[in-house]
Enzyme design. Structure first.
Site, PDB file in Angstrom:
ATOM      1  N   SER A  23     -53.794  -6.004  49.208  1.00  0.00           N
ATOM      2  CA  SER A  23     -54.042  -4.675  49.526  1.00  0.00           C
ATOM      3  C   SER A  23     -53.912  -3.812  48.587  1.00  0.00           C
ATOM      4  CB  SER A  23     -52.792  -4.323  50.739  1.00  0.00           C
ATOM      5  OG  SER A  23     -53.087  -2.951  51.097  1.00  0.00           O
ATOM      6  N   TYR A  36     -44.199  -3.861  53.366  1.00  0.00           N
ATOM      7  CA  TYR A  36     -45.721  -4.415  53.489  1.00  0.00           C
ATOM      8  C   TYR A  36     -46.145  -4.320  51.772  1.00  0.00           C
ATOM      9  CZ  TYR A  36     -50.662  -4.420  54.270  1.00  0.00           C
ATOM     10  OH  TYR A  36     -51.963  -4.889  54.364  1.00  0.00           O
TER      11      TYR A  36
END
Length: 135
Positions: A23, A36
């Site tokens: 990501s 995250y």
């Protein structure tokens, strides 16, 4: 461990493609999702090291592709107000991945504006970045 097993398999085989979705969140820590982001940063760094190892041991016959998508139009982001130009469909992401594999890319920002956004974001000094609440 699963990626290690896949890497060892491709290394023994002498060829293959290992495609992993990480990501853009791993590129820079953000107050809203730093757990995250930390996990994705670790994944991206792991893939970089793995790519180096497999390039050396297989003379480049094993490709390791790190996919760094931004937001993707899925149920996870449904209802959020996101810019359409920065929010591709899963089908678009898949097509970009296939193209990146064909061209033996190492890292894929899908879609291309994320490359520019993250290049700028990475270079903002921390003393300024921590005051930018948009990210």
């Amino acid at each position: 461990p699963l990626l290690n097993r896949a890497a060892n398999y491709f290394e023994q085989r002498g060829q293959g493609k290992l495609v992993v979705i990480s990501s853009v969140a791993g590129e820079r820590g953000r107050g809203s999702n730093y757990f995250y982001g930390a996990a994705k940063a670790a994944m991206t760094a792991y893939l970089s090291g793995l790519r180096i190892r497999l390039t050396k041991s297989t003379q480049g016959r094993v490709q390791v592709l790190s996919v760094l998508p931004g937001y993707v139009r899925t149920k996870m982001v449904a209802g959020r107000q996101l810019p359409a130009l920065l929010t591709p469909t899963p089908e678009r992401v898949a097509a970009d991945i296939v193209r990146a594999c064909e061209h033996r890319r190492n890292v894929l920002y899908t879609i291309w504006p994320w490359y520019v956004i993250m290049a700028v974001t990475r270079h903002i000094p921390e003393c300024i970045f921590k005051h930018l609440h948009r990210f």
